[in-house]
Design a protein around this motif. Structure first.
Motif, PDB file in Angstrom:
ATOM      1  N   HIS A  43       0.840  -1.203   0.000  1.00  0.00           N
ATOM      2  CA  HIS A  43       0.000   0.000   0.000  1.00  0.00           C
ATOM      3  C   HIS A  43       0.875   1.253   0.000  1.00  0.00           C
ATOM      4  CE1 HIS A  43      -3.340  -2.649   0.728  1.00  0.00           C
ATOM      5  NE2 HIS A  43      -2.853  -3.036   1.907  1.00  0.00           N
ATOM      6  N   TRP A  44       0.444   2.256  -0.765  1.00  0.00           N
ATOM      7  CA  TRP A  44       1.195   3.507  -0.854  1.00  0.00           C
ATOM      8  C   TRP A  44       0.725   4.481   0.222  1.00  0.00           C
ATOM      9  CZ3 TRP A  44       5.362   4.265  -3.936  1.00  0.00           C
ATOM     10  CH2 TRP A  44       5.559   3.344  -4.973  1.00  0.00           C
ATOM     11  N   HIS A  45       1.681   5.182   0.838  1.00  0.00           N
ATOM     12  CA  HIS A  45       1.393   6.178   1.858  1.00  0.00           C
ATOM     13  C   HIS A  45       2.134   7.470   1.537  1.00  0.00           C
ATOM     14  CE1 HIS A  45      -0.431   3.077   4.442  1.00  0.00           C
ATOM     15  NE2 HIS A  45       0.577   2.305   4.059  1.00  0.00           N
ATOM     16  N   ASP A  46       1.499   8.599   1.818  1.00  0.00           N
ATOM     17  CA  ASP A  46       2.100   9.897   1.533  1.00  0.00           C
ATOM     18  C   ASP A  46       3.091  10.306   2.615  1.00  0.00           C
ATOM     19  OD1 ASP A  46       0.588  10.131  -0.754  1.00  0.00           O
ATOM     20  OD2 ASP A  46      -0.973  11.371   0.176  1.00  0.00           O
ATOM     21  N   MET A  47       4.130  11.032   2.192  1.00  0.00           N
ATOM     22  CA  MET A  47       5.101  11.621   3.109  1.00  0.00           C
ATOM     23  C   MET A  47       5.184  13.111   2.808  1.00  0.00           C
ATOM     24  SD  MET A  47       9.216  10.896   3.449  1.00  0.00           S
ATOM     25  CE  MET A  47       9.117   9.613   4.681  1.00  0.00           C
TER      26      MET A  47
END
Length: 607
Positions: A43-47
């Motif tokens: 899963h992609w997560h924002d930084m």
């Protein structure tokens, strides 16, 4: 002999170093999404920019606490992943220099890079890399530290530097100037031993700011649409590195994908949803081939092929209109194009995440027809040209008037000169300062501010450059006929069943070729013909497959004279691989090595 200069952009003067952008962006807009990171579950997560700044600062403190000093060189040996970018900017923050090492490098290649660069520390991805470095560490007296990412290197370094004051880091960062060395990138070495190209902070700032400014339509998404790109090129290569820096400096959200295979890359493209991406022709060929195979599996091969023809004709008509040579697509062609846009092209764009409208291609030449197809399908691919020595792109097709089949015009602030012997020379702020510790080699390519590239090319009346070959790769048959193999190989390789093509014929009576197969494409080809899978040894003797490959060779021969045409060929059971030392990490053929390994097969072509 011809020369063309593109005036520079009106840009602010270059000051400071590359890491400054990380801190400035976090100060101005701390909540802006800077990166996307994929977790172990996929899963992609924002930084945010503030989070990235904090991680860079913490790692920079750890580097200082571990003894890294201003001007030290630190090797990075891993695939394209977030930690590479993190280390890059932490290294630049403390005024050190990064030295990329390809993760597939052999022990001797690793030794030469680390020894020649005089690195004092090395970051590796996993235990296999650590063992590779360990096997040569006895010959590396300057190497004092080895950090392994998969063994918690980042956390260990962050903990070791927790006691340091931030101001210690900032004093190092403020000491960096544009003419400070940012990185030493070793050439791929298609012939001879790789040399370390010294790239300064100014080189990378000029290159990335110029590309992002001139191609603003690429690096800035539509209103209300966040610009984003997915990095999948090796960060050890100058092209991938340029994209990394450009994304940070231009405030483009970016993520990392370490696997170039289409079956792995495309699902991440769909999930990450970039607005643009940068690749090599091989990537675009595989995307097209995957779409063609999917259509054939669904029984829609005929409509797909018609859609391809319409896309090519539509793009060609638009290209002619842009140059004042035609009225543009006819009404009937526009209607057919609109129909296929919904039925075919939209599905291709959706496989890339649905938001991609632009891409950039470099590393080698792209087939003109393939570029026209992507343009007609709604994804404009700007083909460009450059070298490690020019910090990536020196030319690229302009956004308003791409000329497909060329590598475009000089980027702003660059002059391209074609010498009397056809060699391409470059001049501009992106040209490197020389080869590390090798003034002789530097003097051979840097001449009064000009970079002699070793590539052959031609400039048309509008300043568009076409690369025709390498000076060192010109073949001369025993009858005295000279030819460059690149265009012929590219046309043969455009067939979906063909993976690679090496043209031979130096000091031979005629031109011939070694051809390797795309295993996935061949499996599909057999399946749709209701034939069982074949072993590699059976494939090379299959009459119907050989006839299909022969048609591809005959089609390619229409590009050249009879004396330059491929008279015969040999299908090989296995593709050329980087692991065998037959490809560079950027997928270029190591011609000499291939001809040595396959000497018997080459000799058999000339009974």
């Amino acid at each position: 002999m011809r020369e063309f200069t593109a005036p520079p952009l009106d840009a602010a003067p270059l000051v400071g170093g590359l890491a400054d952008a990380v801190f400035e962006h976090a100060e101005r807009d701390p909540d802006r999404v800077a990166l996307g990171r994929k977790d172990s579950a996929g899963h992609w997560h924002d930084m945010s920019s503030a989070q990235f700044r904090d991680e860079v600062l913490a790692l920079a403190r750890g580097l200082l606490a571990s003894g890294v000093r201003f001007g030290d060189r630190i090797a990075l040996m891993c695939r394209t992943r977030y930690e590479w970018t993190l280390f890059d900017f932490a290294i630049w923050t403390v005024g050190a220099q990064s030295v990329p090492v390809y993760p597939t490098a052999s022990a001797e290649q690793v030794f030469w890079t680390l020894y020649d660069a005089g690195v004092s520390a090395c970051v590796v991805e996993h235990e296999d890399h650590a063992m590779t470095v360990g096997s040569v560490i006895g010959r590396l007296p300057l190497l004092k530290r080895l950090w392994q990412l998969d063994a918690g290197a980042v956390a260990q370094l962050v903990a070791s530097g927790a006691h340091l004051d931030d101001e210690v880091v900032h004093r190092h960062r403020r000491a960096v100037t544009p003419d400070s060395t940012a990185t030493v990138i070793y050439t791929s070495g298609t012939t001879g031993r790789p040399r370390g190209c010294v790239i300064t902070h100014a080189n990378l700032m000029f290159e990335t700011d110029t590309v992002a400014g001139r191609w603003a339509s690429v690096f800035r998404a539509r209103p209300g649409d966040e610009p984003a790109t997915l990095l999948f090129l090796p960060l050890a290569h100058v092209f991938g590195r340029m994209v990394e820096v450009a994304a940070v400096r231009s405030r483009v959200k970016f993520g990392h994908q370490p696997v170039l295979r289409a079956n792995v890359l495309l699902p991440d493209m769909a999930a990450f949803r970039p607005t643009f991406f940068l690749g090599v022709p091989y990537i675009f060929e595989r995307i097209f081939d995957a779409a063609r195979r999917r259509a054939e599996t669904e029984g829609r091969a005929g409509p797909f092929d018609r859609a391809v023809e319409v896309a090519v004709r539509h793009a060609e008509a638009r290209e002619l209109r842009a140059f004042g040579l035609g009225p543009g697509p006819s009404a009937a062609l526009r209607v057919r194009h609109q129909f296929f846009d919904k039925a075919v092209y939209a599905k291709l764009r959706e496989s890339l995440g649905g938001r991609v409208r632009y891409a950039m291609s470099g590393g080698s030449g792209m087939d003109r027809r393939l570029g026209l197809f992507f343009e007609g399908a709604g994804v404009t691919v700007f083909e460009g040209y450059g070298l490690t020595e020019s910090t990536a792109a020196a030319t690229a097709n302009p956004p308003e008037r791409p000329r497909f089949g060329t590598v475009g015009r000089p980027i702003p602030g660059t002059t391209v000169h074609v010498a009397e012997d056809g060699e391409v020379w470059l001049r501009g702020g992106h040209v490197f300062s020389g080869y590390l510790g090798d003034p002789g080699a530097t003097g051979a390519v840097l001449r009064d501010g000009w970079l002699a590239t070793g590539d052959l090319g031609s400039l048309d009346e509008d300043g568009y450059l076409t690369i025709t070959g390498r000076k060192k790769e010109i073949l001369v048959t025993s009858s005295g006929k000279s030819l460059s193999p690149l265009a012929l190989e590219a046309r043969v390789r455009s067939h979906p069943l063909i993976s690679q093509c090496l043209v031979v014929g130096d000091d031979r009576p005629f031109v011939a070729a070694l051809i390797t197969l795309d295993q996935e494409a061949v499996a599909h080809w057999l399946s749709v013909r209701h034939r069982p899978p074949l072993l590699p040894a059976e494939l090379v003797r299959d009459a119907s497959l050989e006839a299909e490959i022969r048609r591809a060779v005959v089609a390619a021969n229409t590009l050249v004279s009879q004396a330059e045409s491929i008279r015969t060929f040999r299908i090989l059971a296995f593709p050329f691989s980087e692991e065998e030392g037959l490809l560079t990490p950027s997928l270029k053929l190591r011609r000499r090595a291939i001809e040595e390994v396959y000497a018997a097969e080459v000799d058999a072509l000339y009974p």
